[in-house]
Every structure is written in C-alpha cells, then in structure tokens.
Design a protein around this motif. Structure first.
Motif, PDB file in Angstrom:
ATOM      1  N   ASP A  85       1.020 -49.412 -24.234  1.00 50.77           N
ATOM      2  CA  ASP A  85       2.219 -48.872 -24.869  1.00 50.77           C
ATOM      3  C   ASP A  85       1.859 -47.862 -25.956  1.00 50.77           C
ATOM      4  O   ASP A  85       2.528 -46.832 -26.104  1.00 50.77           O
ATOM      5  CB  ASP A  85       3.058 -50.006 -25.464  1.00 50.77           C
ATOM      6  CG  ASP A  85       3.752 -50.833 -24.398  1.00 50.77           C
ATOM      7  OD1 ASP A  85       3.652 -50.471 -23.209  1.00 50.77           O
ATOM      8  OD2 ASP A  85       4.385 -51.851 -24.749  1.00 50.77           O
ATOM      9  N   ARG A  89       3.016 -43.946 -25.897  1.00 53.24           N
ATOM     10  CA  ARG A  89       3.805 -43.380 -26.998  1.00 53.24           C
ATOM     11  C   ARG A  89       3.138 -42.140 -27.569  1.00 53.24           C
ATOM     12  O   ARG A  89       3.789 -41.129 -27.828  1.00 53.24           O
ATOM     13  CB  ARG A  89       3.999 -44.425 -28.108  1.00 53.24           C
ATOM     14  CG  ARG A  89       4.910 -45.573 -27.760  1.00 53.24           C
ATOM     15  CD  ARG A  89       5.333 -46.335 -29.004  1.00 53.24           C
ATOM     16  NE  ARG A  89       4.215 -46.774 -29.822  1.00 53.24           N
ATOM     17  CZ  ARG A  89       3.624 -47.956 -29.722  1.00 53.24           C
ATOM     18  NH1 ARG A  89       4.016 -48.825 -28.801  1.00 53.24           N
ATOM     19  NH2 ARG A  89       2.630 -48.292 -30.533  1.00 53.24           N
ATOM     20  N   ARG A  90       1.829 -42.215 -27.769  1.00 50.42           N
ATOM     21  CA  ARG A  90       1.117 -41.064 -28.317  1.00 50.42           C
ATOM     22  C   ARG A  90       1.167 -39.890 -27.344  1.00 50.42           C
ATOM     23  O   ARG A  90       1.310 -38.741 -27.747  1.00 50.42           O
ATOM     24  CB  ARG A  90      -0.346 -41.425 -28.600  1.00 50.42           C
ATOM     25  CG  ARG A  90      -0.558 -42.381 -29.740  1.00 50.42           C
ATOM     26  CD  ARG A  90      -0.217 -41.792 -31.102  1.00 50.42           C
ATOM     27  NE  ARG A  90       1.205 -41.775 -31.368  1.00 50.42           N
ATOM     28  CZ  ARG A  90       1.830 -40.892 -32.103  1.00 50.42           C
ATOM     29  NH1 ARG A  90       1.192 -39.888 -32.643  1.00 50.42           N
ATOM     30  NH2 ARG A  90       3.130 -40.968 -32.307  1.00 50.42           N
ATOM     31  N   ARG A  93       4.485 -38.237 -27.485  1.00 50.65           N
ATOM     32  CA  ARG A  93       4.716 -37.509 -28.740  1.00 50.65           C
ATOM     33  C   ARG A  93       3.906 -36.228 -28.821  1.00 50.65           C
ATOM     34  O   ARG A  93       4.394 -35.191 -29.261  1.00 50.65           O
ATOM     35  CB  ARG A  93       4.361 -38.394 -29.948  1.00 50.65           C
ATOM     36  CG  ARG A  93       4.550 -37.684 -31.310  1.00 50.65           C
ATOM     37  CD  ARG A  93       6.011 -37.345 -31.521  1.00 50.65           C
ATOM     38  NE  ARG A  93       6.229 -36.532 -32.701  1.00 50.65           N
ATOM     39  CZ  ARG A  93       6.527 -35.243 -32.670  1.00 50.65           C
ATOM     40  NH1 ARG A  93       6.544 -34.583 -31.514  1.00 50.65           N
ATOM     41  NH2 ARG A  93       6.788 -34.582 -33.786  1.00 50.65           N
ATOM     42  N   LYS A 360       9.997 -42.641 -25.611  1.00 51.52           N
ATOM     43  CA  LYS A 360       9.083 -43.502 -26.353  1.00 51.52           C
ATOM     44  C   LYS A 360       9.672 -44.877 -26.621  1.00 51.52           C
ATOM     45  O   LYS A 360       8.939 -45.868 -26.714  1.00 51.52           O
ATOM     46  CB  LYS A 360       8.720 -42.855 -27.697  1.00 51.52           C
ATOM     47  CG  LYS A 360       7.717 -41.742 -27.630  1.00 51.52           C
ATOM     48  CD  LYS A 360       7.493 -41.123 -28.984  1.00 51.52           C
ATOM     49  CE  LYS A 360       7.045 -42.141 -30.003  1.00 51.52           C
ATOM     50  NZ  LYS A 360       6.860 -41.549 -31.338  1.00 51.52           N
ATOM     51  N   LYS A 361      10.990 -44.967 -26.755  1.00 51.81           N
ATOM     52  CA  LYS A 361      11.628 -46.249 -27.066  1.00 51.81           C
ATOM     53  C   LYS A 361      11.288 -47.319 -26.033  1.00 51.81           C
ATOM     54  O   LYS A 361      11.214 -48.499 -26.348  1.00 51.81           O
ATOM     55  CB  LYS A 361      13.142 -46.073 -27.125  1.00 51.81           C
ATOM     56  CG  LYS A 361      13.662 -45.222 -28.258  1.00 51.81           C
ATOM     57  CD  LYS A 361      15.180 -45.244 -28.213  1.00 51.81           C
ATOM     58  CE  LYS A 361      15.786 -44.255 -29.173  1.00 51.81           C
ATOM     59  NZ  LYS A 361      17.270 -44.267 -29.088  1.00 51.81           N
ATOM     60  N   PHE A 363       8.632 -47.962 -24.721  1.00 54.39           N
ATOM     61  CA  PHE A 363       7.289 -48.502 -24.895  1.00 54.39           C
ATOM     62  C   PHE A 363       7.033 -48.888 -26.351  1.00 54.39           C
ATOM     63  O   PHE A 363       5.896 -48.887 -26.803  1.00 54.39           O
ATOM     64  CB  PHE A 363       6.258 -47.468 -24.430  1.00 54.39           C
ATOM     65  CG  PHE A 363       6.479 -46.999 -23.025  1.00 54.39           C
ATOM     66  CD1 PHE A 363       6.014 -47.740 -21.956  1.00 54.39           C
ATOM     67  CD2 PHE A 363       7.192 -45.828 -22.773  1.00 54.39           C
ATOM     68  CE1 PHE A 363       6.223 -47.318 -20.659  1.00 54.39           C
ATOM     69  CE2 PHE A 363       7.410 -45.399 -21.479  1.00 54.39           C
ATOM     70  CZ  PHE A 363       6.931 -46.149 -20.416  1.00 54.39           C
ATOM     71  N   SER A 364       8.103 -49.228 -27.074  1.00 51.34           N
ATOM     72  CA  SER A 364       7.995 -49.525 -28.503  1.00 51.34           C
ATOM     73  C   SER A 364       8.462 -50.945 -28.777  1.00 51.34           C
ATOM     74  O   SER A 364       9.646 -51.198 -28.953  1.00 51.34           O
ATOM     75  CB  SER A 364       8.816 -48.524 -29.329  1.00 51.34           C
ATOM     76  OG  SER A 364       8.343 -47.213 -29.153  1.00 51.34           O
ATOM     77  N   ASP A 390       3.474 -41.761 -36.295  1.00 53.42           N
ATOM     78  CA  ASP A 390       4.693 -42.539 -36.204  1.00 53.42           C
ATOM     79  C   ASP A 390       5.101 -43.092 -37.551  1.00 53.42           C
ATOM     80  O   ASP A 390       4.282 -43.542 -38.324  1.00 53.42           O
ATOM     81  CB  ASP A 390       4.492 -43.730 -35.257  1.00 53.42           C
ATOM     82  CG  ASP A 390       4.320 -43.278 -33.828  1.00 53.42           C
ATOM     83  OD1 ASP A 390       5.058 -42.379 -33.432  1.00 53.42           O
ATOM     84  OD2 ASP A 390       3.449 -43.821 -33.131  1.00 53.42           O
TER      85      ASP A 390
END
Length: 404
Positions: A85, A89-90, A93, A360-361, A363-364, A390
């Motif tokens: 995850d 996310r990275r 972004r 991204k949400k 995987f957060s 983040d």
C-alpha cells in the motif's frame, strides 16, 4: 507517559491528523528554490541570499518526518506496515506528474535542442532521469544540464524505497539505531575524512551527500516525538509558543554565517531543521503559525511538488517574454516566475494529479491529509500536503501530500 512528560500535549500530537504549518514551510522552501534559480545571482555579497537551494534540504526533513510518522502510526494501529500500500500510494503521488513533465522535457529537447551538446547530454542522462538515479549518475557541477533538478526527487524515491522496508524489518529501537548510525556516517563523510577516503565520485559518498543527513534528521524527529518519554523531553524545548521563531532564527543564522560555525556548520543547520520542523508540529498554536497557515501561503505549499517540477519551464518562458520586452532582470524573473509556476501547478493539481490522488484513498489504511479537488473550480484545501510527502491522518473516516 510518566513523570515529567507532557501527557496532554502528547495526546494532542498523536491525535493530529494534519500538521497545518508544514504547508507554509513547504511554501518557503519552493520559493527559496525559485529564488536560487533566478535572482540569487544579483546578491552574491549576501551569504543568506545565496542559500536558496537549502529549500530542498528543508523539503527533505519534512519528508523524513511525515513519512516516518505515517509508518509509525500505521504499525501502532495495525501491528505491521503494508509495503504494497505504501509503494502504491507513493507511485500514485509522484510518478504521474514526474513522468508527464519528463515526457514534456523530452519533446522540447527533441524539437529545440536537436544537434546541440545540451540536447545530447539530456538524451544521455534520460535513463537516469527515468529510473530516479540522476543523483548518482548525472553531474551537478554544471547547472546548464537540462532537468538537473531531478536529483532531489531521485533521492526522495530512494528514501521511499528503502526506509519503509527498514521500518518493517527492524523493531524498536532498531530504526532509531539505524538512523543515528546514518547521521554519524554522513557527518564523518561530510567532514572531509570520509570524502578523502572514498573520493567524491564514489557512489557511497554520493548517496550520503546532500540528502541523507536532512532526511535522517526528519526521521529522527518522528521517532523521538512518537515516544512518550522523548516527546516529554522535547516538549520542554519545542512546546513554547516562541520556539518556532527561535528555531527559524537559529536556522537562518547557520545559513547566513556558516564560516562562523565551521567545521560544525552542517550539523548546526541540521539542528535548525530539527528544531524548526519539530516546533511547528508539536503544537498548532505557535508564533509562526499565522504566517505559515495563511491560506495563500499554505496553497503554495500544497502545490509545491508541481511547482518544483515546472518552475524551470515557467522561468524559461518568463525569460523569453522579459527579453523581448527589454526588461530582463533577475528580480523581474523571480517576481513573474512565481505566479506563472503557481498557475501551472494549480492546473496540474486540479485537472491531472487530482485523479491519482483520489485513487490513493483505496490504499490508505491510515489516510493522508491530501484532499483532491472534486468539483470544477474547487481549490485545494490549505491544510493538505504537498511535495510528495504525505500529511498524516489517523482517522480512517477523515477526508483525504524536491531540489535545485
């Protein structure tokens, strides 16, 4: 927390989902970088005004703090860190805008620099840019190298790749020992002894140089603030309303008078970074907060990642316009480059990056403070994060974050 620790401030810190002052610090950082690449040459006799590239160093420290705080809180809540995850996310972004801008540079070079030495150098360096290794394989001695500023993004990506793995494999106090060792090794390397042993072109020296120290400083801050006992100690220094002003003053002093502090000027500046970022996150109410949280300033911080990637394109366009108007001066270049860069970054954030930020949400497990605009004309929230780092949110229901 026991004894003289600060239970209420610590509880507030642990409950903080968005560190509101950090966007203001990012704004100062990106403006310093643009200044360094435009107007600083007009003030060669003023040391402080030659230190704009230090904005990248501040970016590194903020990133080290935020990423580490995110990982620490995820492990505390779920018992483990999800590497999958985190890397997704990275990727969402950083990569979409980075590769879009790199593609644009490639097209421009093929059209405008075909047959030139600069164009040939860019195409030679392109594999390094594409693989986030330009800090290792592209010489920074000549700032005429096209896309040279990608070195800092490469350093960040290498940090994102390695540090979560270290955090997952090492249990406390392992990460603390690891990061203290890195700081010590970097200090030895930059003192001259390590550089003499390795020689500057050596990859090991390049990895340590410029980025490891500031990033490790941010990581160290995150680890110490996460512990109740060490938070209580730091609170006595960083928890005063005036602490942020004192820290900023110390950092500026280390940059304005580095020769006075030799050979301890670099560790002294790292201490300034530690104190400044720390004093801005242990509490929301401090003397710099009204400036750092001022909405236009915070918005620049939100957009700082896009601004960093696009500021050289904006500057070159401004130079052409000013030259045709016969008004080409460094101050004018800086003054016009900033709003043009802000505009370009806002358009990118609103109409391009926002799509990936919303993804991204998914995987957060510990959502980050970076809401993406969802309606036409909506502007990014002033408290969101930027520059690829983040913001931290610990409430899963909460709304959805370098170098010259």
């Amino acid at each position: 927390m026991q004894g003289s620790a600060a239970p209420e401030p610590y509880a507030r810190f642990k409950a903080t989902r968005v560190f509101g002052s950090l966007d203001g610090l990012r704004a100062a950082s990106i403006l310093a970088v643009i200044w360094s690449h435009s107007a600083s040459g007009s003030f060669r006799d003023i040391t402080l005004l030659q230190q704009g590239s230090y904005g990248v160093t501040l970016f590194f420290t903020i990133s080290g703090f935020l990423i580490s705080t995110l990982l620490l809180r995820e492990r505390a809540k779920y018992g483990r860190i999800s590497l999958r995850d985190f890397y997704i996310r990275r990727t969402l972004r950083i990569w979409p805008l980075y590769y879009a801008v790199l593609g644009l540079y490639t097209v421009l070079v093929l059209v405008m620099e075909r047959g030139t030495s600069r164009g040939a150098a860019f195409m030679h360096n392109l594999p390094s840019y594409a693989t986030y290794t330009s800090n290792l394989f592209v010489s920074l001695t000549d700032q005429a190298v096209i896309f040279y500023f990608a070195w800092s993004l490469a350093a960040e990506e290498q940090f994102y790749l390695v540090w979560p793995l270290v955090m997952r494999l090492l249990r406390p106090p392992g990460p603390l020992v690891f990061i203290l060792g890195l700081l010590a090794l970097t200090g030895v390397s930059l003192s001259g002894y390590g550089g003499a042993q390795l020689s500057y072109p050596h990859l090991a020296f390049k990895v340590l140089d410029r980025s490891v120290g500031p990033i490790s400083t941010g990581v160290l801050l995150a680890i110490l603030l996460d512990s109740p006992a060490s938070f209580g100690v730091l609170w006595r220094v960083l928890g005063r309303p005036w602490s942020s002003v004192a820290a900023a003053a110390w950092l500026l002093f280390t940059l304005a008078f580095p020769k006075w502090l030799e050979p301890w000027d670099t560790p002294a500046s790292w201490l300034g970074l530690f104190l400044l970022v720390g004093s801005c996150v242990v509490q929301e109410r401090h003397w710099l907060a009204p400036v750092l949280r001022f909405k236009p300033v915070a918005l620049v911080g939100v957009l700082s990642y896009g601004m960093y990637l696009m500021h050289m394109l904006s500057m070159n366009a401004v130079k052409i316009v000013l030259k045709r108007l016969g008004a080409e001066t460094p101050i004018a270049e800086f003054g016009l480059s900033v709003p043009f860069t802000v505009l370009a970054a806002w358009i990118s954030y609103r109409y391009y990056e926002g799509y990936f930020l919303r993804l991204k949400k998914k995987f957060s497990r510990v959502p980050m403070g970076e809401p993406a605009p969802s309606a036409p004309g909506e502007t990014p929230a002033a408290s969101a994060g930027g520059v690829g780092a983040d913001q931290v949110q610990t409430d899963p229901a909460a709304p959805p974050a370098v170098g010259g």
